[in-house]
Design an enzyme around this catalytic site. Structure first.
Site, PDB file in Angstrom:
ATOM      1  N   SER A  79      43.638  88.333 109.996  1.00  0.00           N
ATOM      2  CA  SER A  79      44.749  88.948 110.713  1.00  0.00           C
ATOM      3  C   SER A  79      44.255  89.557 112.013  1.00  0.00           C
ATOM      4  CB  SER A  79      45.416  90.014 109.848  1.00  0.00           C
ATOM      5  OG  SER A  79      45.866  89.446 108.642  1.00  0.00           O
ATOM      6  N   LEU A 127      43.232  95.604 108.447  1.00  0.00           N
ATOM      7  CA  LEU A 127      43.658  94.210 108.598  1.00  0.00           C
ATOM      8  C   LEU A 127      42.623  93.341 107.903  1.00  0.00           C
ATOM      9  CD1 LEU A 127      44.543  94.209 112.408  1.00  0.00           C
ATOM     10  CD2 LEU A 127      46.161  94.071 110.511  1.00  0.00           C
ATOM     11  N   ASP A 128      43.078  92.272 107.246  1.00  0.00           N
ATOM     12  CA  ASP A 128      42.092  91.377 106.644  1.00  0.00           C
ATOM     13  C   ASP A 128      41.440  90.551 107.750  1.00  0.00           C
ATOM     14  OD1 ASP A 128      43.601  88.972 107.128  1.00  0.00           O
ATOM     15  OD2 ASP A 128      44.720  89.285 105.284  1.00  0.00           O
ATOM     16  N   ASN A 129      40.387  89.831 107.422  1.00  0.00           N
ATOM     17  CA  ASN A 129      39.610  89.141 108.459  1.00  0.00           C
ATOM     18  C   ASN A 129      40.348  87.965 109.090  1.00  0.00           C
ATOM     19  OD1 ASN A 129      39.388  87.573 106.173  1.00  0.00           O
ATOM     20  ND2 ASN A 129      37.232  87.108 106.454  1.00  0.00           N
TER      21      ASN A 129
END
Length: 185
Positions: free
Chosen positions: A36, A32-34
């Site tokens: 999300s 997950l990106d930061n």
């Protein structure tokens, strides 16, 4: 929380700060990106990423998406059919057809708070994809002239976030794990 255990120079919240004794070699699958949140699968089995995301068999990932403004039925249909997004290296990509539905504000089990002013128009979508390009959902929402405000992964195949509290771990026996992910081992 960043989907890594070490290596951050800025003291961000990372997996290594979770109060759990992870076995050596544990790594994240489907990062997950930061910006999300939600379900993140961790494993020590290096074959899982290949079996789940690099195989010819497509596997579903479901997300709750809060968009910044109202979204039209035409926008939703465009998302379902596939929209053109820009990938790294300025390469245009048309997303595969996916499931998209407008939903009411999600259950409290996800600790959802409205990040927008109560009078600010917004909507929630439930999106299920079988591909996962870098920041794909955010780019898809931009492609229909909107902005993603919250992105929460709720499931990968039959492994669901459910009511798992933030920063907590749910363990699965290997046989059940593979069965829920619908992959053979």
């Amino acid at each position: 929380m960043l989907s890594q255990f070490t290596g951050d120079k800025f003291d961000n919240n990372m997996l290594g700060k979770i109060d759990f004794d992870f076995p050596e070699g544990t790594h994240a699958i489907g990062r997950l990106d930061n910006l999300s949140e939600g379900l993140l699968i961790l494993t020590t089995n290096k074959k899982v990423t290949k079996l789940l995301f690099n195989s010819k068999i497509l596997h579903k990932r479901t997300y709750l998406v809060q968009v910044d403004a109202t979204i039209t039925d035409e926008n939703i249909e465009n998302l379902r059919s596939g929209v053109e997004i820009l990938l790294r290296g300025n390469k245009l990509w048309t997303t595969s057809p996916c499931e998209v539905e407008r939903i009411e504000k999600p259950d409290d089990c996800y600790n959802i708070v409205n990040t927008l002013h109560p009078r600010h128009p917004h909507a929630w979508l439930k999106m299920t994809l079988t591909e996962g390009k870098y920041r794909q959902i955010r780019k898809m929402i931009i492609a229909v002239n909107n902005k993603c405000k919250r992105l929460i992964r709720t499931s990968i195949e039959d492994i669901e976030l459910g009511d798992l509290p933030v920063g907590k771990v749910r363990e699965y026996e290997e046989e059940e794990f593979f069965k829920l992910l619908k992959i053979d081992y």
